[in-house]
Design a protein around this motif. Structure first.
Motif, PDB file in Angstrom:
ATOM      1  N   ARG A  65      -2.856  53.431  53.328  1.00  0.00           N
ATOM      2  CA  ARG A  65      -4.142  53.407  54.016  1.00  0.00           C
ATOM      3  C   ARG A  65      -4.478  54.798  54.560  1.00  0.00           C
ATOM      4  NH1 ARG A  65      -6.874  49.082  56.798  1.00  0.00           N
ATOM      5  NH2 ARG A  65      -8.231  49.837  58.446  1.00  0.00           N
ATOM      6  N   VAL A  66      -3.470  55.478  55.125  1.00  0.00           N
ATOM      7  CA  VAL A  66      -3.696  56.821  55.678  1.00  0.00           C
ATOM      8  C   VAL A  66      -4.134  57.787  54.583  1.00  0.00           C
ATOM      9  CG1 VAL A  66      -2.598  58.787  56.819  1.00  0.00           C
ATOM     10  CG2 VAL A  66      -2.054  56.450  57.547  1.00  0.00           C
ATOM     11  N   TRP A  67      -3.423  57.794  53.446  1.00  0.00           N
ATOM     12  CA  TRP A  67      -3.737  58.731  52.370  1.00  0.00           C
ATOM     13  C   TRP A  67      -5.109  58.442  51.758  1.00  0.00           C
ATOM     14  CZ3 TRP A  67      -1.332  63.113  51.903  1.00  0.00           C
ATOM     15  CH2 TRP A  67       0.000  63.224  52.300  1.00  0.00           C
ATOM     16  N   VAL A  68      -5.386  57.199  51.486  1.00  0.00           N
ATOM     17  CA  VAL A  68      -6.665  56.847  50.853  1.00  0.00           C
ATOM     18  C   VAL A  68      -7.839  57.186  51.759  1.00  0.00           C
ATOM     19  CG1 VAL A  68      -8.085  54.928  50.052  1.00  0.00           C
ATOM     20  CG2 VAL A  68      -5.708  55.091  49.332  1.00  0.00           C
ATOM     21  N   LEU A  69      -7.730  56.843  53.042  1.00  0.00           N
ATOM     22  CA  LEU A  69      -8.827  57.138  53.963  1.00  0.00           C
ATOM     23  C   LEU A  69      -8.974  58.637  54.195  1.00  0.00           C
ATOM     24  CD1 LEU A  69      -8.543  54.295  56.643  1.00  0.00           C
ATOM     25  CD2 LEU A  69     -10.129  54.499  54.724  1.00  0.00           C
ATOM     26  N   THR A  70      -7.872  59.373  54.127  1.00  0.00           N
ATOM     27  CA  THR A  70      -7.967  60.834  54.239  1.00  0.00           C
ATOM     28  C   THR A  70      -8.760  61.411  53.072  1.00  0.00           C
ATOM     29  OG1 THR A  70      -5.869  60.997  55.448  1.00  0.00           O
ATOM     30  CG2 THR A  70      -6.649  62.989  54.334  1.00  0.00           C
ATOM     31  N   VAL A  71      -8.453  60.955  51.866  1.00  0.00           N
ATOM     32  CA  VAL A  71      -9.179  61.436  50.682  1.00  0.00           C
ATOM     33  C   VAL A  71     -10.647  61.036  50.746  1.00  0.00           C
ATOM     34  CG1 VAL A  71      -9.388  61.222  48.175  1.00  0.00           C
ATOM     35  CG2 VAL A  71      -7.126  61.460  49.221  1.00  0.00           C
ATOM     36  N   VAL A 106     -15.384  74.417  50.208  1.00  0.00           N
ATOM     37  CA  VAL A 106     -14.156  75.043  50.701  1.00  0.00           C
ATOM     38  C   VAL A 106     -13.864  74.653  52.150  1.00  0.00           C
ATOM     39  CG1 VAL A 106     -13.018  77.240  51.223  1.00  0.00           C
ATOM     40  CG2 VAL A 106     -14.350  76.981  49.111  1.00  0.00           C
ATOM     41  N   ILE A 107     -14.872  74.761  53.008  1.00  0.00           N
ATOM     42  CA  ILE A 107     -14.640  74.515  54.437  1.00  0.00           C
ATOM     43  C   ILE A 107     -14.188  73.080  54.706  1.00  0.00           C
ATOM     44  CG2 ILE A 107     -15.742  74.436  56.708  1.00  0.00           C
ATOM     45  CD1 ILE A 107     -17.408  76.835  55.872  1.00  0.00           C
ATOM     46  N   PRO A 108     -14.864  72.033  54.160  1.00  0.00           N
ATOM     47  CA  PRO A 108     -14.363  70.667  54.369  1.00  0.00           C
ATOM     48  C   PRO A 108     -12.964  70.456  53.801  1.00  0.00           C
ATOM     49  CG  PRO A 108     -16.642  70.601  53.657  1.00  0.00           C
ATOM     50  CD  PRO A 108     -16.186  72.023  53.492  1.00  0.00           C
ATOM     51  N   LEU A 109     -12.652  71.095  52.664  1.00  0.00           N
ATOM     52  CA  LEU A 109     -11.316  70.936  52.091  1.00  0.00           C
ATOM     53  C   LEU A 109     -10.241  71.557  52.968  1.00  0.00           C
ATOM     54  CD1 LEU A 109     -11.891  71.535  48.258  1.00  0.00           C
ATOM     55  CD2 LEU A 109     -11.204  69.418  49.389  1.00  0.00           C
ATOM     56  N   ILE A 110     -10.606  72.574  53.732  1.00  0.00           N
ATOM     57  CA  ILE A 110      -9.635  73.221  54.614  1.00  0.00           C
ATOM     58  C   ILE A 110      -9.474  72.456  55.930  1.00  0.00           C
ATOM     59  CG2 ILE A 110      -9.179  75.300  55.998  1.00  0.00           C
ATOM     60  CD1 ILE A 110     -10.498  76.930  53.794  1.00  0.00           C
ATOM     61  N   LEU A 111     -10.597  71.998  56.488  1.00  0.00           N
ATOM     62  CA  LEU A 111     -10.563  71.405  57.824  1.00  0.00           C
ATOM     63  C   LEU A 111     -10.355  69.891  57.826  1.00  0.00           C
ATOM     64  CD1 LEU A 111     -13.461  73.397  59.545  1.00  0.00           C
ATOM     65  CD2 LEU A 111     -11.007  73.853  59.630  1.00  0.00           C
ATOM     66  N   ALA A 112     -11.027  69.185  56.917  1.00  0.00           N
ATOM     67  CA  ALA A 112     -11.031  67.720  56.988  1.00  0.00           C
ATOM     68  C   ALA A 112      -9.676  67.072  56.719  1.00  0.00           C
ATOM     69  CB  ALA A 112     -12.096  67.161  56.045  1.00  0.00           C
ATOM     70  N   PRO A 113      -8.948  67.428  55.646  1.00  0.00           N
ATOM     71  CA  PRO A 113      -7.699  66.708  55.350  1.00  0.00           C
ATOM     72  C   PRO A 113      -6.681  66.712  56.486  1.00  0.00           C
ATOM     73  CG  PRO A 113      -8.391  67.945  53.440  1.00  0.00           C
ATOM     74  CD  PRO A 113      -9.290  68.369  54.566  1.00  0.00           C
ATOM     75  N   PRO A 114      -6.326  67.883  57.066  1.00  0.00           N
ATOM     76  CA  PRO A 114      -5.320  67.831  58.141  1.00  0.00           C
ATOM     77  C   PRO A 114      -5.807  67.075  59.374  1.00  0.00           C
ATOM     78  CG  PRO A 114      -6.233  70.049  57.935  1.00  0.00           C
ATOM     79  CD  PRO A 114      -6.706  69.274  56.757  1.00  0.00           C
ATOM     80  N   LEU A 115      -7.098  67.231  59.716  1.00  0.00           N
ATOM     81  CA  LEU A 115      -7.616  66.545  60.890  1.00  0.00           C
ATOM     82  C   LEU A 115      -7.637  65.032  60.681  1.00  0.00           C
ATOM     83  CD1 LEU A 115      -8.900  66.642  63.675  1.00  0.00           C
ATOM     84  CD2 LEU A 115     -11.126  66.949  62.582  1.00  0.00           C
ATOM     85  N   LEU A 116      -8.151  64.602  59.543  1.00  0.00           N
ATOM     86  CA  LEU A 116      -8.195  63.166  59.251  1.00  0.00           C
ATOM     87  C   LEU A 116      -6.795  62.582  59.142  1.00  0.00           C
ATOM     88  CD1 LEU A 116     -11.098  63.078  56.627  1.00  0.00           C
ATOM     89  CD2 LEU A 116     -11.148  62.153  58.955  1.00  0.00           C
ATOM     90  N   PHE A 117      -5.892  63.300  58.486  1.00  0.00           N
ATOM     91  CA  PHE A 117      -4.519  62.818  58.325  1.00  0.00           C
ATOM     92  C   PHE A 117      -3.851  62.657  59.686  1.00  0.00           C
ATOM     93  CE2 PHE A 117       0.036  63.257  57.594  1.00  0.00           C
ATOM     94  CZ  PHE A 117       0.232  62.366  56.559  1.00  0.00           C
TER      95      PHE A 117
END
Length: 262
Positions: free
Chosen positions: A15-21, A55-66
């Motif tokens: 659930r964590v991985w799918v929602l992060t993506v 680029v910016i969402p790919l850098i910021l969103a994954p670690p924050l959402l995860f």
């Protein structure tokens, strides 16, 4: 305990991985939508800086959402463990009295709400002369005996049956949809199986026995009514010599004596 990698529950990593993506893709889409829309002309225009929207969402969103989703997962696990502890008897790992009562009451209410023909049974099981174990061998031996008996009861009932410890040396089994024949068979299996359990570890020759009182119902009822009738049958089994099962039937005409298994 190893978890299933495809567990999509609130406690699962999938659930964590799918929602992060999915969350990252959503952020990218929103960034493109906001940057590309012209409020003055009301049109969509792909700007030269559009690469930044990727680029910016790919850098910021994954670690924050995860990070956030991982914390939510930890809270879900803690809540599940807390609920499990609150519903479980610490000695035998069976349902405690409150949880057992709530589950049976919930079942009876759901059956009545569906207007389905209610039927099943409640069996109360009590260890005979258990006080003598504590008196002669100590409470630690008594606790081990209770754990052994709890495991024996759980091994002899059906998969759908619900087992709980009501307190002290008393246990209960709720058998959804059981007939008097099924109730008699399960009660007898438990009674006989307890004879084969070396219930006192430092006295392997000593065997304990149990008495059981059951009530089979075929009409709308409540847990207090079932427990009262089953408990009365238990006392009848005790008065008739112990190491036996007394079963009554509760139908539209009321409670009537069933059969004795000894």
């Amino acid at each position: 305990m190893m978890q299933n990698r495809w567990d999509f529950s609130k406690r699962g990593w999938a659930r964590v991985w799918v929602l992060t993506v999915l969350g990252t893709l959503l952020c990218i889409g929103v960034a493109f939508a906001v940057d590309s829309y012209s409020f003055s002309t009301g049109t969509w225009v792909l700007r030269e800086s559009a690469i930044n929207n990727l680029v910016i969402p790919l850098i910021l969103a994954p670690p924050l959402l995860f990070f956030l989703l991982s914390k939510l997962r930890e809270l879900a696990i803690a809540h599940h463990e807390l609920m499990s502890v609150a519903a479980t008897d610490s000695l035998t790992q069976l349902l405690n009295r409150r949880a057992f009562t709530a589950i049976v009451e919930g079942y009876l209410e759901r059956v009545e709400a569906r207007q389905a023909p209610p039927n099943g049974a409640l069996v109360v099981i009590d260890v005979d002369h258990f006080k003598s174990v504590n008196d002669s061998h100590g409470h630690d031996a008594g606790d081990k005996a209770l754990r052994s008996i709890a495991e024996t009861i759980r091994a002899q009932v059906r998969e759908v049956d619900i087992v709980g410890r009501m307190g002290g040396e008393e246990f209960s089994v709720f058998l959804p949809g059981a007939t008097i024949d099924v109730t008699r068979a399960v009660s007898e299996r438990v009674r006989v199986a307890v004879h084969d359990v070396p219930s006192v570890p430092d006295d392997p020759e000593r065997r304990l026995s149990v008495s059981a009182g059951g009530v089979v119902f075929a009409r709308p009822t409540t847990f207090p009514e079932l427990y009262r009738l089953a408990d009365a049958q238990l006392y009848t089994a005790k008065d008739n010599g112990r190491d036996r099962c007394e079963i009554a039937v509760l139908d539209a005409a009321g409670a009537r004596a069933g059969e004795t298994v000894a």
